[in-house]
Design a protein around this motif. Sequence first.
Motif, PDB file in Angstrom:
ATOM      1  N   LEU A  81       0.111  43.956  -6.516  1.00 32.64           N
ATOM      2  CA  LEU A  81      -0.695  44.567  -7.566  1.00 32.64           C
ATOM      3  C   LEU A  81      -1.913  43.687  -7.834  1.00 32.64           C
ATOM      4  CD1 LEU A  81      -0.920  46.821  -9.743  1.00 32.64           C
ATOM      5  CD2 LEU A  81       0.321  45.267 -11.294  1.00 32.64           C
ATOM      6  N   SER A  82      -3.084  44.204  -7.502  1.00 33.51           N
ATOM      7  CA  SER A  82      -4.342  43.494  -7.748  1.00 33.51           C
ATOM      8  C   SER A  82      -4.968  44.022  -9.035  1.00 33.51           C
ATOM      9  CB  SER A  82      -5.303  43.689  -6.574  1.00 33.51           C
ATOM     10  OG  SER A  82      -4.737  43.184  -5.377  1.00 33.51           O
ATOM     11  N   LEU A  83      -5.333  43.111  -9.914  1.00 37.96           N
ATOM     12  CA  LEU A  83      -5.863  43.485 -11.226  1.00 37.96           C
ATOM     13  C   LEU A  83      -7.272  42.935 -11.385  1.00 37.96           C
ATOM     14  CD1 LEU A  83      -2.646  42.513 -13.205  1.00 37.96           C
ATOM     15  CD2 LEU A  83      -3.358  44.833 -12.606  1.00 37.96           C
ATOM     16  N   ASP A  84      -8.201  43.811 -11.732  1.00 43.71           N
ATOM     17  CA  ASP A  84      -9.592  43.412 -11.923  1.00 43.71           C
ATOM     18  C   ASP A  84     -10.074  44.008 -13.243  1.00 43.71           C
ATOM     19  OD1 ASP A  84     -12.171  42.552 -11.696  1.00 43.71           O
ATOM     20  OD2 ASP A  84     -12.737  43.946 -10.106  1.00 43.71           O
ATOM     21  N   GLY A  85      -9.727  43.315 -14.334  1.00 44.00           N
ATOM     22  CA  GLY A  85     -10.074  43.821 -15.660  1.00 44.00           C
ATOM     23  C   GLY A  85      -9.270  45.049 -16.042  1.00 44.00           C
ATOM     24  N   ALA A  86      -8.053  45.168 -15.544  1.00 42.95           N
ATOM     25  CA  ALA A  86      -7.234  46.346 -15.818  1.00 42.95           C
ATOM     26  C   ALA A  86      -6.739  46.330 -17.261  1.00 42.95           C
ATOM     27  CB  ALA A  86      -6.050  46.392 -14.870  1.00 42.95           C
ATOM     28  N   PRO A  87      -6.802  47.472 -17.959  1.00 43.39           N
ATOM     29  CA  PRO A  87      -6.299  47.521 -19.336  1.00 43.39           C
ATOM     30  C   PRO A  87      -4.775  47.436 -19.355  1.00 43.39           C
ATOM     31  CG  PRO A  87      -6.934  49.704 -18.590  1.00 43.39           C
ATOM     32  CD  PRO A  87      -7.343  48.757 -17.508  1.00 43.39           C
ATOM     33  N   ALA A  88      -4.237  46.729 -20.354  1.00 45.39           N
ATOM     34  CA  ALA A  88      -2.794  46.538 -20.455  1.00 45.39           C
ATOM     35  C   ALA A  88      -2.366  46.608 -21.909  1.00 45.39           C
ATOM     36  CB  ALA A  88      -2.394  45.188 -19.857  1.00 45.39           C
ATOM     37  N   GLY A  89      -1.220  47.224 -22.141  1.00 45.47           N
ATOM     38  CA  GLY A  89      -0.673  47.298 -23.481  1.00 45.47           C
ATOM     39  C   GLY A  89       0.198  46.092 -23.779  1.00 45.47           C
ATOM     40  N   PRO A  90       0.180  45.579 -25.004  1.00 44.04           N
ATOM     41  CA  PRO A  90       0.968  44.389 -25.332  1.00 44.04           C
ATOM     42  C   PRO A  90       2.458  44.706 -25.434  1.00 44.04           C
ATOM     43  CG  PRO A  90      -0.112  45.241 -27.302  1.00 44.04           C
ATOM     44  CD  PRO A  90      -0.602  46.072 -26.153  1.00 44.04           C
ATOM     45  N   ILE A  91       3.274  43.818 -24.874  1.00 38.65           N
ATOM     46  CA  ILE A  91       4.727  43.883 -25.015  1.00 38.65           C
ATOM     47  C   ILE A  91       5.221  42.714 -25.859  1.00 38.65           C
ATOM     48  CG2 ILE A  91       6.947  43.845 -23.809  1.00 38.65           C
ATOM     49  CD1 ILE A  91       5.420  46.414 -23.350  1.00 38.65           C
ATOM     50  N   ALA A  92       4.749  41.513 -25.540  1.00 40.36           N
ATOM     51  CA  ALA A  92       5.112  40.318 -26.305  1.00 40.36           C
ATOM     52  C   ALA A  92       3.931  39.379 -26.330  1.00 40.36           C
ATOM     53  CB  ALA A  92       6.330  39.633 -25.695  1.00 40.36           C
ATOM     54  N   GLY A  93       3.646  38.827 -27.522  1.00 41.18           N
ATOM     55  CA  GLY A  93       2.550  37.891 -27.672  1.00 41.18           C
ATOM     56  C   GLY A  93       2.969  36.476 -27.344  1.00 41.18           C
ATOM     57  N   SER A  94       2.057  35.541 -27.607  1.00 43.86           N
ATOM     58  CA  SER A  94       2.283  34.160 -27.184  1.00 43.86           C
ATOM     59  C   SER A  94       3.481  33.516 -27.869  1.00 43.86           C
ATOM     60  CB  SER A  94       1.018  33.335 -27.456  1.00 43.86           C
ATOM     61  OG  SER A  94       0.643  33.407 -28.833  1.00 43.86           O
ATOM     62  N   ASN A  95       3.891  34.019 -29.029  1.00 39.33           N
ATOM     63  CA  ASN A  95       5.044  33.432 -29.717  1.00 39.33           C
ATOM     64  C   ASN A  95       6.370  33.809 -29.074  1.00 39.33           C
ATOM     65  OD1 ASN A  95       3.416  32.203 -31.627  1.00 39.33           O
ATOM     66  ND2 ASN A  95       3.531  33.929 -33.053  1.00 39.33           N
ATOM     67  N   HIS A  96       6.406  34.946 -28.400  1.00 39.55           N
ATOM     68  CA  HIS A  96       7.677  35.465 -27.875  1.00 39.55           C
ATOM     69  C   HIS A  96       7.652  35.757 -26.382  1.00 39.55           C
ATOM     70  CE1 HIS A  96       8.916  35.938 -32.052  1.00 39.55           C
ATOM     71  NE2 HIS A  96       7.800  36.613 -32.283  1.00 39.55           N
ATOM     72  N   ALA A  97       6.501  35.647 -25.737  1.00 37.66           N
ATOM     73  CA  ALA A  97       6.369  36.084 -24.348  1.00 37.66           C
ATOM     74  C   ALA A  97       7.219  35.257 -23.397  1.00 37.66           C
ATOM     75  CB  ALA A  97       4.901  36.041 -23.907  1.00 37.66           C
ATOM     76  N   ALA A  98       7.276  33.940 -23.599  1.00 37.13           N
ATOM     77  CA  ALA A  98       8.033  33.097 -22.673  1.00 37.13           C
ATOM     78  C   ALA A  98       9.504  33.498 -22.672  1.00 37.13           C
ATOM     79  CB  ALA A  98       7.877  31.620 -23.043  1.00 37.13           C
ATOM     80  N   GLU A  99      10.075  33.674 -23.854  1.00 36.49           N
ATOM     81  CA  GLU A  99      11.481  34.083 -23.948  1.00 36.49           C
ATOM     82  C   GLU A  99      11.683  35.479 -23.380  1.00 36.49           C
ATOM     83  OE1 GLU A  99      15.459  34.223 -24.541  1.00 36.49           O
ATOM     84  OE2 GLU A  99      14.121  32.484 -24.598  1.00 36.49           O
ATOM     85  N   ALA A 100      10.739  36.389 -23.658  1.00 39.27           N
ATOM     86  CA  ALA A 100      10.852  37.752 -23.137  1.00 39.27           C
ATOM     87  C   ALA A 100      10.789  37.770 -21.620  1.00 39.27           C
ATOM     88  CB  ALA A 100       9.741  38.620 -23.726  1.00 39.27           C
ATOM     89  N   CYS A 101       9.908  36.960 -21.033  1.00 37.53           N
ATOM     90  CA  CYS A 101       9.784  36.904 -19.573  1.00 37.53           C
ATOM     91  C   CYS A 101      11.038  36.328 -18.933  1.00 37.53           C
ATOM     92  CB  CYS A 101       8.569  36.085 -19.169  1.00 37.53           C
ATOM     93  SG  CYS A 101       6.987  36.894 -19.492  1.00 37.53           S
ATOM     94  N   ARG A 102      11.574  35.275 -19.543  1.00 36.25           N
ATOM     95  CA  ARG A 102      12.823  34.700 -19.014  1.00 36.25           C
ATOM     96  C   ARG A 102      13.952  35.711 -19.103  1.00 36.25           C
ATOM     97  NH1 ARG A 102      10.919  29.568 -21.136  1.00 36.25           N
ATOM     98  NH2 ARG A 102      11.685  30.152 -23.204  1.00 36.25           N
ATOM     99  N   ARG A 103      14.043  36.391 -20.222  1.00 34.04           N
ATOM    100  CA  ARG A 103      15.103  37.390 -20.408  1.00 34.04           C
ATOM    101  C   ARG A 103      14.952  38.527 -19.403  1.00 34.04           C
ATOM    102  NH1 ARG A 103      20.204  37.734 -22.470  1.00 34.04           N
ATOM    103  NH2 ARG A 103      20.584  39.745 -23.479  1.00 34.04           N
ATOM    104  N   LEU A 104      13.723  38.953 -19.184  1.00 35.76           N
ATOM    105  CA  LEU A 104      13.457  40.025 -18.223  1.00 35.76           C
ATOM    106  C   LEU A 104      13.899  39.627 -16.827  1.00 35.76           C
ATOM    107  CD1 LEU A 104      12.169  42.744 -17.453  1.00 35.76           C
ATOM    108  CD2 LEU A 104       9.961  41.577 -17.349  1.00 35.76           C
ATOM    109  N   LEU A 105      13.540  38.414 -16.401  1.00 37.78           N
ATOM    110  CA  LEU A 105      13.945  37.957 -15.077  1.00 37.78           C
ATOM    111  C   LEU A 105      15.460  37.796 -14.995  1.00 37.78           C
ATOM    112  CD1 LEU A 105      13.286  36.936 -12.236  1.00 37.78           C
ATOM    113  CD2 LEU A 105      13.029  34.642 -13.204  1.00 37.78           C
ATOM    114  N   ASP A 106      16.075  37.222 -16.018  1.00 39.95           N
ATOM    115  CA  ASP A 106      17.519  36.984 -15.985  1.00 39.95           C
ATOM    116  C   ASP A 106      18.297  38.293 -15.832  1.00 39.95           C
ATOM    117  OD1 ASP A 106      16.955  34.322 -16.330  1.00 39.95           O
ATOM    118  OD2 ASP A 106      17.439  34.287 -18.474  1.00 39.95           O
ATOM    119  N   LEU A 107      17.908  39.305 -16.587  1.00 42.96           N
ATOM    120  CA  LEU A 107      18.615  40.594 -16.506  1.00 42.96           C
ATOM    121  C   LEU A 107      18.348  41.282 -15.166  1.00 42.96           C
ATOM    122  CD1 LEU A 107      18.135  41.948 -20.141  1.00 42.96           C
ATOM    123  CD2 LEU A 107      20.156  40.855 -19.141  1.00 42.96           C
TER     124      LEU A 107
END
Length: 253
Positions: free
Chosen positions: A84-110
Amino acid sequence: VLPALQETAFGIDPVVAECQAVPDGDGWRLSGEKAFIPEAGGADGFLVNANGPDGLVLCHVPVDADGAHLTLSPSVDGGDTGTLSLDGAPAGPIAGSNHAAEACRRLLDLTLLGLGAELLGIMETALDMSVEYLKIRTQFDQPIGAFQALQHRAANDYVDTELTRSFLYQVCAAAGRGEDISALASGLKAKASGAALTITKSAIQFHGAIGVSDEHDIGLYLKRAIALSSHYGNEMAHRGRFAALSNLGANQR
């Protein structure tokens, strides 16, 4: 919607990303590239980790978003792998900087937990097919399953299957209790990947010449094991992640 967290072959840490996120109203504009996305051709969107001004963010990118380009490559099991190549592609927020690291780890773990379960199913079915074949294929006027060398190999494959099953149950139980399963999830992926490849290769040898032909389904299980073992990090990568996370936990204690 599929996770798109990986950028390099061994870069499986979900909190490390080169992809950049720039604020755009209530969402983001993403630039960068995500690789090794399994079965990407059937996805309508992707969950992408990226670096924002205040740290890691997790976003949703529709597959048809402006500035998003998906390239597909065929995989050994008949599926595909996407970049997936992204060049200024619009994206909707799922998790901000306070929760993104934990959300990403949880996503990968599951995701790894699901892959471990599918790999267990592959090795179990391949072994069952092999055992049935050992009962009906005859050589020297007796079933080949009577040969001790094949019995020993089948027994080893059975042990590997049951060890993987026990490991999977352990990780599921820990996840159900709300524990941090990152190390266990990587350990499971490493164990299941190695065991599935070993058992499906054994299955090909048990079946002999017909095992390498298109006339028998056993080859499909080997191809699927090869593909799944590489998804979201192969055995070597996850052995490294398991060791790193286990050492971190030990040092914290």
